[in-house]
Design a protein around this motif. Structure first.
Motif, mmCIF file in Angstrom:
data_model
loop_
_atom_site.group_PDB
_atom_site.id
_atom_site.type_symbol
_atom_site.label_atom_id
_atom_site.label_comp_id
_atom_site.label_asym_id
_atom_site.label_seq_id
_atom_site.Cartn_x
_atom_site.Cartn_y
_atom_site.Cartn_z
ATOM 1 N N THR A 369 0.806 -1.218 0.000
ATOM 2 C CA THR A 369 0.000 0.000 0.000
ATOM 3 C C THR A 369 0.842 1.274 0.000
ATOM 4 O OG1 THR A 369 -0.108 -0.063 2.415
ATOM 5 C CG2 THR A 369 -1.910 -1.125 1.217
ATOM 6 N N ALA A 370 2.149 1.152 0.189
ATOM 7 C CA ALA A 370 3.001 2.338 0.340
ATOM 8 C C ALA A 370 2.961 3.268 -0.878
ATOM 9 C CB ALA A 370 4.438 1.923 0.657
ATOM 10 N N PRO A 371 3.161 2.765 -2.124
ATOM 11 C CA PRO A 371 3.084 3.683 -3.269
ATOM 12 C C PRO A 371 1.726 4.365 -3.375
ATOM 13 C CG PRO A 371 4.106 1.608 -3.908
ATOM 14 C CD PRO A 371 3.538 1.402 -2.542
ATOM 15 N N TYR A 372 0.673 3.588 -3.149
ATOM 16 C CA TYR A 372 -0.680 4.160 -3.193
ATOM 17 C C TYR A 372 -0.860 5.188 -2.087
ATOM 18 C CZ TYR A 372 -5.788 4.434 -3.115
ATOM 19 O OH TYR A 372 -7.083 4.882 -3.134
ATOM 20 N N ALA A 373 -0.371 4.860 -0.880
ATOM 21 C CA ALA A 373 -0.592 5.716 0.283
ATOM 22 C C ALA A 373 0.069 7.082 0.124
ATOM 23 C CB ALA A 373 -0.078 5.026 1.548
ATOM 24 N N ILE A 374 1.346 7.114 -0.265
ATOM 25 C CA ILE A 374 2.019 8.411 -0.344
ATOM 26 C C ILE A 374 1.443 9.263 -1.469
ATOM 27 C CG2 ILE A 374 4.150 7.555 0.697
ATOM 28 C CD1 ILE A 374 5.396 7.458 -2.093
ATOM 29 N N THR A 375 1.046 8.611 -2.586
ATOM 30 C CA THR A 375 0.426 9.355 -3.681
ATOM 31 C C THR A 375 -0.931 9.890 -3.268
ATOM 32 O OG1 THR A 375 1.565 7.940 -5.296
ATOM 33 C CG2 THR A 375 -0.288 9.226 -6.092
ATOM 34 N N ALA A 376 -1.733 9.052 -2.608
ATOM 35 C CA ALA A 376 -3.074 9.460 -2.190
ATOM 36 C C ALA A 376 -3.029 10.538 -1.110
ATOM 37 C CB ALA A 376 -3.852 8.244 -1.688
ATOM 38 N N ILE A 377 -2.098 10.421 -0.143
ATOM 39 C CA ILE A 377 -1.982 11.407 0.937
ATOM 40 C C ILE A 377 -1.626 12.777 0.372
ATOM 41 C CG2 ILE A 377 -0.607 12.090 2.945
ATOM 42 C CD1 ILE A 377 -0.417 9.105 3.650
ATOM 43 N N ALA A 378 -0.626 12.797 -0.511
ATOM 44 C CA ALA A 378 -0.208 14.065 -1.105
ATOM 45 C C ALA A 378 -1.314 14.654 -1.966
ATOM 46 C CB ALA A 378 1.060 13.859 -1.929
ATOM 47 N N ASP A 379 -2.038 13.793 -2.692
ATOM 48 C CA ASP A 379 -3.110 14.262 -3.565
ATOM 49 C C ASP A 379 -4.292 14.790 -2.747
ATOM 50 O OD1 ASP A 379 -4.096 14.490 -6.341
ATOM 51 O OD2 ASP A 379 -5.613 13.073 -5.684
ATOM 52 N N ALA A 380 -4.608 14.135 -1.638
ATOM 53 C CA ALA A 380 -5.763 14.515 -0.819
ATOM 54 C C ALA A 380 -5.514 15.785 -0.019
ATOM 55 C CB ALA A 380 -6.137 13.372 0.120
ATOM 56 N N THR A 381 -4.288 15.949 0.489
ATOM 57 C CA THR A 381 -3.985 17.104 1.336
ATOM 58 C C THR A 381 -3.480 18.298 0.553
ATOM 59 O OG1 THR A 381 -1.709 16.354 1.711
ATOM 60 C CG2 THR A 381 -3.398 15.563 3.249
#
Length: 419
Positions: A369-381
């Protein structure tokens, strides 16, 4: 070589998918939003990780029952065929909804086969190590995984530099997946030459002379729950930083900082190369000073340096080079002693199952989940630095696990390997 090269091929096959994510995303998951296509691609990437525990549950006990060699041969064959199959899949333009379905099936096969690879390879190496060198020998299993990332990144970078964007999207990406087949055949040949480990032979002899020992043998699942949770927690930090700074970083850099594919791939290559080359050193160091002190130093460093590293990445290629060089060292520090640490937490008769399940569960939850997580966190915030909180949080989980793990005395180490 039989153990580490298998890990190398396995993680090459996982890495090439991540490195090619921006290329294959619109081919299999067309969308009006590029972010949606990439996130869909990473969800399929994570799927293979989620299935690793299933593979560990299947192949781990088989490895402890049939032997390290035959199951490792089966695993590498299954992995190489599944990866090569991706290279010949039709795209969405040619097959419609069938294309992502076939891609998902290939990823399922990869995830199940990869679930048993780590436990078998670690057992093969550590059980063959001379006394006092388990850390040094075991480190090569994680060195193989890290250099597999490097090889995947190198192939992706070479293809991106030598082919036009149109050629890369048309057929170039297929070459990267098809290369898995000849690499897998090389590993099959080497593993055919390998004998079983001395410790496993002793367990087999005990089963033959004392049949009741088979029924009395404790399984990994019978360990106290707190023992297993603490062991799993220690592994979290390695899976998080490895999959963040090596696998997910090229896409993160190209999307969040508009860095070119070649530049972002080179930075990730530096991380993997430094991590892979330093692991044997830190594995050998753990033979001298102990597993926990080395792991503790690396985990605390991840917690303290996660945010500063992301700040440096924001400075451009030069700052990213320094940050990801440091990330590579941290991967080496926590990855070097980890295989020996894990193997010494389980006995020979259930080591492959214990190591496979523990590693597979943590890599499924915190690695895939790490690649998804860092991309999603940066995109969401909307804050690119917020991605740092993922590795920082994972480091804190491992820190708690290390503090919960009691020191294992030398006599217990010996019992873990020989009982």
């Amino acid at each position: 070589m039989a153990g580490s090269l298998g890990n190398l091929v396995e993680w090459y096959e996982f890495a090439i998918y991540a490195y090619m994510a921006t290329i294959i995303a619109p081919l299999f998951f067309p969308s009006t939003s590029s972010a949606a296509s990439i996130l869909s691609t990473f969800l399929v990437f994570a799927l293979a990780f989620f299935l690793r525990p299933l593979g560990a549950a299947i192949f781990g006990p088989l490895t402890d029952r049939w032997g390290r060699r035959p199951v490792l041969l089966l695993i590498i064959t299954m992995m190489a065929l599944a990866t090569a199959a991706i290279g010949v899949l039709p795209t969405h333009a040619a097959a419609g909804a069938l294309a992502p379905m076939l891609l998902t099936l290939c990823r399922i096969a990869q995830g199940i086969s990869a679930g048993g690879e780590m436990g078998g390879a670690v057992s093969l190496m550590v059980e063959s190590a001379p006394s006092g060198k388990r850390g040094a020998y075991g480190a090569w299993s994680f060195t193989g995984t890290t250099l597999g990332y490097v090889l995947g990144g190198a192939v992706a970078t070479i293809l991106s530099l030598t082919l036009s964007p149109a050629a890369l999207a048309s057929w170039g990406w297929r070459v990267a997946f098809l290369l898995a087949l000849p690499m897998g055949l090389v590993v099959v040949y080497i593993r055919l030459k390998v004998d079983e480990t001395p410790h496993f032979k002793e367990v087999v002899a005990d089963r033959e002379t004392v049949p009741a020992a088979r029924a009395k043998a404790p399984s990994a699942a019978r360990r106290p729950l707190g023992y297993l949770l603490a062991t799993a927690a220690v592994v979290v930090v390695y899976n998080a930083i490895g999959n963040t700074f090596m696998v997910g970083m090229p896409t993160f850099l190209s999307k969040s900082y508009q860095m070119s594919f070649a530049q972002s791939s080179v930075l990730a290559l530096v991380t993997g190369l430094v991590g892979g080359l330093t692991m044997p050193f830190f594995g050998a160091l753990s033979d001298r000073v102990g597993r926990r002190p080395v792991l503790l130093a690396g985990t605390v460093s991840v917690v303290l340096l996660s945010y500063p590293m992301y700040m440096m990445i924001g400075l451009g290629f030069g700052g990213g080079l320094v940050a990801l060089f440091v990330a590579g060292i941290l991967i080496g520090v926590v990855g070097g002693p980890m295989p020996a640490f894990l193997s010494e937490r389980f006995r020979t008769r259930n080591r492959a199952a214990g190591v496979s399940l523990t590693y597979a569960l943590t890599v499924a939850i915190f690695g895939g989940t790490a690649p998804y997580a860092i991309t999603a966190i940066a995109d969401a915030t909307g804050d690119r630095l917020s991605a740092a909180y993922y590795t920082l949080g994972c480091g804190l989980i491992s820190l708690v696990g290390l503090l919960a793990v009691s020191r294992v005395h030398r006599s217990q180490h010996q019992e873990a390997l020989e009982d």
